[in-house]
Design a protein around this motif. Structure first.
Motif, PDB file in Angstrom:
ATOM      1  N   LYS A  48      -7.257   4.147 -12.779  1.00  0.00           N
ATOM      2  CA  LYS A  48      -8.132   2.976 -12.770  1.00  0.00           C
ATOM      3  C   LYS A  48      -7.986   2.236 -14.085  1.00  0.00           C
ATOM      4  CE  LYS A  48     -13.013   1.744 -12.036  1.00  0.00           C
ATOM      5  NZ  LYS A  48     -14.367   2.282 -11.745  1.00  0.00           N
ATOM      6  N   TYR A  92      -8.587  -2.583 -11.239  1.00  0.00           N
ATOM      7  CA  TYR A  92      -7.601  -2.079 -10.280  1.00  0.00           C
ATOM      8  C   TYR A  92      -7.740  -0.562 -10.224  1.00  0.00           C
ATOM      9  CZ  TYR A  92      -3.191  -0.528  -8.254  1.00  0.00           C
ATOM     10  OH  TYR A  92      -2.245   0.080  -7.464  1.00  0.00           O
ATOM     11  N   GLU A  93      -7.847   0.011  -9.009  1.00  0.00           N
ATOM     12  CA  GLU A  93      -7.988   1.449  -8.848  1.00  0.00           C
ATOM     13  C   GLU A  93      -7.118   1.922  -7.689  1.00  0.00           C
ATOM     14  OE1 GLU A  93     -11.469   4.900  -8.449  1.00  0.00           O
ATOM     15  OE2 GLU A  93     -11.931   2.796  -7.997  1.00  0.00           O
ATOM     16  N   ARG A  94      -6.478   3.065  -7.914  1.00  0.00           N
ATOM     17  CA  ARG A  94      -5.633   3.649  -6.875  1.00  0.00           C
ATOM     18  C   ARG A  94      -5.824   5.163  -6.867  1.00  0.00           C
ATOM     19  NH1 ARG A  94      -0.849   6.002  -5.346  1.00  0.00           N
ATOM     20  NH2 ARG A  94       0.330   4.938  -3.667  1.00  0.00           N
ATOM     21  N   SER A 128      -4.493   8.549  -4.624  1.00  0.00           N
ATOM     22  CA  SER A 128      -3.495   8.948  -3.640  1.00  0.00           C
ATOM     23  C   SER A 128      -4.143   9.662  -2.454  1.00  0.00           C
ATOM     24  CB  SER A 128      -2.452   9.855  -4.279  1.00  0.00           C
ATOM     25  OG  SER A 128      -3.048  11.062  -4.719  1.00  0.00           O
ATOM     26  N   GLU A 172      -6.457   1.794  -2.339  1.00  0.00           N
ATOM     27  CA  GLU A 172      -6.056   0.968  -3.481  1.00  0.00           C
ATOM     28  C   GLU A 172      -6.964  -0.250  -3.500  1.00  0.00           C
ATOM     29  OE1 GLU A 172      -1.787  -0.356  -5.237  1.00  0.00           O
ATOM     30  OE2 GLU A 172      -2.286  -1.208  -3.272  1.00  0.00           O
ATOM     31  N   GLN A 182      -8.939  -4.179  -0.455  1.00  0.00           N
ATOM     32  CA  GLN A 182      -8.656  -2.742  -0.365  1.00  0.00           C
ATOM     33  C   GLN A 182      -7.672  -2.479   0.768  1.00  0.00           C
ATOM     34  OE1 GLN A 182     -11.461   0.244   1.513  1.00  0.00           O
ATOM     35  NE2 GLN A 182     -11.627   0.928  -0.616  1.00  0.00           N
ATOM     36  N   LEU A 214      -1.687   4.809   1.994  1.00  0.00           N
ATOM     37  CA  LEU A 214      -0.736   4.522   0.928  1.00  0.00           C
ATOM     38  C   LEU A 214       0.600   5.235   1.123  1.00  0.00           C
ATOM     39  CD1 LEU A 214      -3.132   4.709  -2.163  1.00  0.00           C
ATOM     40  CD2 LEU A 214      -2.572   2.747  -0.732  1.00  0.00           C
TER      41      LEU A 214
END
Length: 571
Positions: A268, A284-286, A288, A304, A327, A331
């Motif tokens: 993040k 921005y945040e991702r 998995s 994401e 969003q 992914l």
């Protein structure tokens, strides 16, 4: 561990008592002071409800005691104990003891404790063991560490609940901070104790492999310019789904290329800018797919987000907060469908007048919550009845609104009155802990209440109405609850209260529940209180069954200070 604690405290005392200001503080402080209390509740149920795992008689004892020595060293102690085993499938510790001594910026955790490093690694998971936090205010560093047991072992029971290994874990955190820069790194490790469960491998079909997890992260926060903040965090979690040695005695490590070892990552980054009447930011945040840490109860994963947020305050009457972004999920492209959606959350608070306030919020961002079943609420007879409800549900949308109006607050007014109306909506998305009770549910709740308080006699009265409707793909449940309560002092140290709630469940089924509660509080000898209550629950859903619950609670408050001679002379 004990020897290490003694050495650390000795060094701290030597370093800090040398400071002149601290010596002066120690000389002026009282030697010892105590504060705290203990509560003992006794609950009797008749006749016993076979549908609820509670005995006819149960007791709950809890207490806390905080000791301060020379105004410097604080030693808080808390504990809780019950003879009620709750549910055999729950490993959460209800009988627990906690000791949290502190000396200035040194804090120890002993017994059942919680610590938080990061939302991606250690995030409030309970453990039985020890921990330490060093947070010096005059130094640019901090340090934390812990080691303890996460779960007790639990064998498969008669209802085929999945067995649980004893799990132990530990972690460390180190950070460096200046006026414009802060860097923190942390690492946690958790592992199942293979010997805590017994299986006949190859024969026993219930066999579950022990697992282990290594998670770590690094976070950074910088302030390059005034009122500008840049922050970021990256975390990795490695899970070994079978840490049992193979036939050759080899155990796969976290860094081997092994079929049982899976790696996940999350990150993040955000930037925010403050200005005169509010602030604005970009994030921005991702995370998995399938990301999880054994040191955290729940992790939302496989998404994401790119979001922008801002907050504005207008004339101290209107406060607006909003977050909007995009969003997407799937992914790794392993799912059949991929969703991409506009995500948002907003809240507004309006102080229309001195007597009227309005609030509202809406969000479609995923979050974990424990949904409180309305039927559990209207049939509850004591505050300990539903302690073992640890199931969480993931919400995909929620909205709420409320309006409050009060009058009669002036000193000359004899009556104080208030009216409140609220509405909430929740839409559940995914199940947790193998519970699909609220999957794809839509819950609506409407509530209105009126309260009045007669100041000269201190008599309180209230009326309330609550309507709850729960829509599932298979059914619909409606519960209408009407309530009335009153409270008054019948003597200087005796206060009584009476409440009655009438609930009608599914008008077509003609099921009704009446919950009546009468209680009295008596205070004596300054620090002692006894509460007695009787709850009568009548439900025609069980053949017009009536259940009586009596609760007797004794509370003792503690407060004592050993005064210095100089202070005693002044008094």
């Amino acid at each position: 561990m004990k020897r290490i604690i003694e050495i650390v405290l000795s060094l701290l005392i030597c370093c800090h008592v040398a400071n002149g200001q601290d010596v002066e503080q120690v000389m002026k402080a009282d030697p010892v002071s105590f504060s705290g209390g203990v509560t003992w509740s006794n609950i009797f149920v008749w006749p016993k409800d076979s549908a609820v795992q509670t005995p006819t008689y149960s007791y709950y004892i809890s207490g806390s005691l905080s000791t301060t020595v020379m105004g410097l060293v604080s030693v808080p102690v808390s504990f809780a104990y019950t003879n009620n085993k709750m549910s055999s499938t729950i490993t959460y510790p209800f009988n627990r003891f906690t000791l949290t001594p502190s000396y200035k910026w040194v804090k120890l955790h002993i017994g059942y404790s919680q610590m938080t490093f990061s939302p991606y690694t250690m995030s409030g998971h309970d453990f039985l063991g020890g921990g330490i936090e060093l947070t010096p205010t005059e130094m640019p560093w901090k340090f934390s560490a812990y080691l303890g047991r996460y779960n007790k072992a639990a064998q498969r029971d008669s209802i085929n609940t999945e067995p649980i290994y004893k799990r132990v874990g530990g972690g460390v955190l180190a950070g460096f901070k200046t006026e414009k820069l802060e860097i923190t790194i942390n690492a946690t490790m958790a592992k199942d104790d293979e010997s805590s469960l017994s299986f006949a491998e190859g024969i026993d079909t219930t066999y579950i492999a022990p697992q282990s997890n290594l998670a770590g992260g690094i976070s950074l926060m910088a302030k390059p310019w005034e009122q500008t903040t840049i922050s970021g965090e990256y975390a990795m979690s490695i899970v070994n789904s079978n840490c049992k040695a193979d036939s050759t005695g080899h155990v796969a490590s976290f860094f081997d290329e092994d079929i049982n070892v899976t790696r996940f990552n999350a990150g993040k980054v955000s930037i925010s800018q403050s200005f005169g009447i509010g602030s604005a930011g970009l994030t921005y945040e991702r995370v998995s797919p399938n990301y999880k840490s054994f040191s955290s109860y729940y992790n939302t994963n496989d998404f994401e987000n790119i979001t922008a947020d801002f907050s504005i305050g207008i004339s101290q009457k209107v406060n607006l907060n909003a977050n909007v972004g995009i969003q997407r999920d799937n992914l790794s492209k392993q799912e059949v469908n991929t969703n991409s959606q506009l995500i948002y959350s907003a809240s507004v608070g309006v102080n229309a007048t001195e007597k009227l306030s309005l609030n509202g919020s809406v969000s479609n961002m995923q979050s974990y919550v424990h949904i409180k079943d309305i039927l559990e609420k209207v049939t509850q007879t004591n505050q300990y009845q539903n302690l073992d409800t640890l199931s969480f549900t993931e919400l995909s949308f929620s909205a709420s609104g409320s309006a409050n109006y009060h009058w009669g607050d002036g000193e000359e007014a004899n009556w104080g009155q208030a009216v409140c109306a609220t509405y909430s909506y929740q839409q559940a998305s995914h199940e947790q802990e193998n519970c699909q009770k609220y999957v794809s549910n839509r819950l609506h709740n409407y509530n209105a209440s009126y309260q009045v308080h007669h100041k000269p006699t201190k008599v309180n009265c209230s009326l309330s109405a609550n309507y709850n409707t729960n829509h599932t793909p298979e059914s619909k449940t409606d519960v209408l609850t009407l309530g009335a309560s009153t409270g008054a002092s019948i003597a200087e140290k005796v206060r009584t209260s009476l409440s009655v709630n009438y609930s009608k469940v599914d008008a077509s089924a003609n099921s009704r529940i009446i919950n009546t509660r009468l209680s009295a509080d008596y205070s004596f000898l300054k620090y002692n209180t006894i509460n007695c209550s009787l709850t009568v629950l009548n439900s025609n859903a069980d053949g017009n069954k009536t259940q009586f619950t009596a609760n007797v609670t004794y509370s003792l408050s503690l407060g004592y200070t050993v005064k210095r001679k100089a202070n005693r002379n002044k008094e």
